[in-house]
Design an enzyme around this catalytic site. Structure first.
Site, PDB file in Angstrom:
ATOM      1  N   ASP A  86       9.290  23.855   6.477  1.00  0.00           N
ATOM      2  CA  ASP A  86      10.647  23.304   6.375  1.00  0.00           C
ATOM      3  C   ASP A  86      10.593  21.776   6.420  1.00  0.00           C
ATOM      4  OD1 ASP A  86      11.502  25.941   6.676  1.00  0.00           O
ATOM      5  OD2 ASP A  86      11.458  25.758   8.857  1.00  0.00           O
ATOM      6  N   ASP A  98      15.206  16.868  14.472  1.00  0.00           N
ATOM      7  CA  ASP A  98      14.247  17.907  14.882  1.00  0.00           C
ATOM      8  C   ASP A  98      13.135  17.266  15.696  1.00  0.00           C
ATOM      9  OD1 ASP A  98      15.329  18.758  12.105  1.00  0.00           O
ATOM     10  OD2 ASP A  98      14.348  20.585  12.795  1.00  0.00           O
ATOM     11  N   GLU A 128       8.454  25.051  17.090  1.00  0.00           N
ATOM     12  CA  GLU A 128       8.531  25.229  15.635  1.00  0.00           C
ATOM     13  C   GLU A 128       7.910  24.032  14.935  1.00  0.00           C
ATOM     14  OE1 GLU A 128      12.434  24.840  14.087  1.00  0.00           O
ATOM     15  OE2 GLU A 128      11.901  25.558  12.120  1.00  0.00           O
ATOM     16  N   GLU A 129       7.992  22.857  15.577  1.00  0.00           N
ATOM     17  CA  GLU A 129       7.591  21.611  14.927  1.00  0.00           C
ATOM     18  C   GLU A 129       6.099  21.297  15.034  1.00  0.00           C
ATOM     19  OE1 GLU A 129       9.549  20.500  12.903  1.00  0.00           O
ATOM     20  OE2 GLU A 129      11.368  21.491  13.606  1.00  0.00           O
ATOM     21  N   ASP A 160      12.575  26.324  19.605  1.00  0.00           N
ATOM     22  CA  ASP A 160      13.003  25.768  18.329  1.00  0.00           C
ATOM     23  C   ASP A 160      13.865  24.575  18.729  1.00  0.00           C
ATOM     24  OD1 ASP A 160      14.952  27.088  15.500  1.00  0.00           O
ATOM     25  OD2 ASP A 160      14.220  25.083  15.991  1.00  0.00           O
ATOM     26  N   LEU A 170      15.469  22.157  17.279  1.00  0.00           N
ATOM     27  CA  LEU A 170      16.723  21.913  16.575  1.00  0.00           C
ATOM     28  C   LEU A 170      16.888  23.009  15.533  1.00  0.00           C
ATOM     29  CD1 LEU A 170      19.130  20.330  15.451  1.00  0.00           C
ATOM     30  CD2 LEU A 170      18.219  19.280  17.473  1.00  0.00           C
ATOM     31  N   ASP A 171      17.768  23.945  15.802  1.00  0.00           N
ATOM     32  CA  ASP A 171      17.970  25.065  14.874  1.00  0.00           C
ATOM     33  C   ASP A 171      19.171  24.753  13.984  1.00  0.00           C
ATOM     34  OD1 ASP A 171      17.736  27.916  13.970  1.00  0.00           O
ATOM     35  OD2 ASP A 171      19.730  27.981  14.885  1.00  0.00           O
ATOM     36  N   GLU A 193      12.810  32.206  17.624  1.00  0.00           N
ATOM     37  CA  GLU A 193      14.178  32.481  17.151  1.00  0.00           C
ATOM     38  C   GLU A 193      14.553  33.932  17.482  1.00  0.00           C
ATOM     39  OE1 GLU A 193      13.563  31.102  13.036  1.00  0.00           O
ATOM     40  OE2 GLU A 193      14.922  29.433  13.428  1.00  0.00           O
TER      41      GLU A 193
HETATM   42  P1  AHG Z   1      15.703  25.808  11.460  1.00  0.00           P
HETATM   43  O1  AHG Z   1      16.714  24.758  11.140  1.00  0.00           O
HETATM   44  O2  AHG Z   1      15.240  25.784  12.890  1.00  0.00           O
HETATM   45  O3  AHG Z   1      14.576  25.831  10.467  1.00  0.00           O
HETATM   46  O4  AHG Z   1      16.440  27.235  11.344  1.00  0.00           O
HETATM   47  C1  AHG Z   1      17.200  27.502  10.211  1.00  0.00           C
HETATM   48  C2  AHG Z   1      17.405  28.994  10.110  1.00  0.00           C
HETATM   49  C3  AHG Z   1      18.519  29.520  11.011  1.00  0.00           C
HETATM   50  O5  AHG Z   1      19.109  28.545  11.817  1.00  0.00           O
HETATM   51  C4  AHG Z   1      19.539  30.080  10.053  1.00  0.00           C
HETATM   52  O6  AHG Z   1      20.027  31.323  10.493  1.00  0.00           O
HETATM   53  C5  AHG Z   1      18.764  30.251   8.756  1.00  0.00           C
HETATM   54  O7  AHG Z   1      17.761  29.273   8.762  1.00  0.00           O
HETATM   55  C6  AHG Z   1      19.646  30.052   7.563  1.00  0.00           C
HETATM   56  O8  AHG Z   1      18.842  30.328   6.435  1.00  0.00           O
HETATM   57  P2  AHG Z   1      19.545  30.336   4.978  1.00  0.00           P
HETATM   58  O9  AHG Z   1      19.982  28.928   4.717  1.00  0.00           O
HETATM   59  O10 AHG Z   1      18.442  30.820   4.069  1.00  0.00           O
HETATM   60  O11 AHG Z   1      20.696  31.298   5.058  1.00  0.00           O
HETATM   61 MN    MN Z   2      15.674  27.669  13.671  1.00  0.00          MN
HETATM   62 MN    MN Z   3      14.339  24.225  13.929  1.00  0.00          MN
END
Ligand code: AHG
Ligand code: MN
Ligand code: MN
Length: 341
Positions: free
Chosen positions: A74, A80, A103-104, A124, A126-127, A287
């Protein structure tokens, strides 16, 4: 310290600070001890520090990305990184956290080899990163395991099933900042009061309603779902007033926000496997497991669609897993369709 099982909902405790709640062992910990209490208070301190940054994100140049990517590919947003470093710095201070898995970072970060360092933290930081720049709710997710051997922590120590968690929780940076935590007994929510700089008890003994006519899934993936998921998705949208359908669709795109709403109101959140993500998108360690632990403690259910999330034996730190989370009856409805051949 004697066991303390909080009464159902003694309103006299509303407004207690999180610190008091933890210090007085009111999280229903079996053998609440100084180290564990101190660790939970460190997590609360980190949450206060992150929330102050999040609330100023638009102003203090932390928007935008660092240009790096993290362990699961990501794009890393500056916040984050800030949240990640804040958690590592705070958890490394009191020698109760032996190591962290974030996660990082690809691998674990050993934080202390002291005898008192008896806990492991997954997080995690920053989710919902993709929502930072558009001012939509984001969060922090954490889980605490016990290190069950002497000597430095290793990556293998983190590959424990979620049912072995000692505590799990999250912070949601939404219209207010809330800190939700459980040690497996009951689930409690604390709301941040910036005027005093404390989290105050606002939701004691949260229970997931057994059903609610709401579902939360990214329907943009519908073309990639398995046939059973597609059939469920059609069923929830059918006009059937006597059965309370169609259900309402709610999807924020931040797991912490979608899960928090589902925890309080009921319903179902799903990020199932699909043709593009055959293992799902969400990560098991920091998560799915923490939320599965929270939901089961609150009377809800968390499954991959085939197996209980908390029973999964992790094989790698950042492995992904399909996640179906929510009210008992809503999950049962979903499984009725996906269990069909
Ligand atoms: P993060 O920002 O920690 O990578 O998590 C993002 C995750 C979670 O927060 C969310 O439910 C999901 O990504 C959304 O994914 P889509 O945009 O594919 O729906
Ligand atoms: Mn997340
Ligand atoms: Mn995250």
């Amino acid at each position: 310290m004697e066991d303390y099982e909080p009464a159902e909902s003694d309103s006299s405790r509303i407004g207690l600070t999180l610190e008091t709640y933890i210090l007085e062992g009111m999280l229903g910990r079996r053998e609440a001890r100084g180290y564990f209490t101190s660790l939970l208070n460190q997590l609360a301190l980190a949450a206060k520090m992150i929330t102050s940054r999040v609330r100023r994100a638009g102003l203090v140049n932390v928007l935008g990305t660092t240009g790096d990517t993290n362990a699961t590919g990501d794009v890393v947003q500056k916040l984050d990184q800030e949240a990640h470093e804040t958690l590592l710095r705070v958890l490394g201070r009191r020698n109760h956290c032996a190591a962290a898995a974030s996660e990082e970072e690809e691998d674990i970060r050993v934080l202390s080899t002291a005898q008192s360092a008896q806990y492991l933290v997954v997080f995690d930081p920053l989710d919902g990163s993709s929502n930072i720049d558009v001012n939509i709710s984001i969060g922090t997710i954490f889980g605490v395991y016990r290190k069950d051997h002497d000597g430095p922590a290793t990556q293998a120590d983190f590959l424990k099933p979620g049912r072995e968690l000692q505590a799990a929780g999250y912070v949601i940076y939404g219209s207010s900042t809330q800190f939700v935590i459980t040690t497996g007994g009951s689930v409690h929510g604390f709301t941040y009061d910036p005027s005093v700089g404390e989290f105050l008890l606002s939701h004691e003994n949260i229970r997931v309603p057994v059903h609610h006519a709401t579902y939360s899934i990214n329907e943009g993936n519908a073309g990639r779902w398995a046939p059973g998921v597609k059939r469920w998705n059609e069923w929830v949208k059918e006009e059937n007033p006597t059965q309370g359908r169609p259900y309402s669709s709610r999807y924020v795109g931040t797991l912490v926000a979608d899960a928090h709403r589902t925890l309080l109101r009921g319903g179902l959140f799903a990020y199932p496997a699909d043709a593009k993500n055959p293992e799902g998108k969400l990560r098991l360690l920091y998560e799915a497991n923490p939320f599965a632990f929270i939901f089961e403690a609150a009377g809800g259910v968390a499954t991959t669609g085939q197996a209980r999330i908390l029973d999964l034996q992790p094989t790698t730190l950042h492995q992904k897993v399909p996640l179906i989370l929510g009210s008992k009856r809503n999950v049962a409805e979903f499984l009725r369709f996906t269990d069909e051949p």
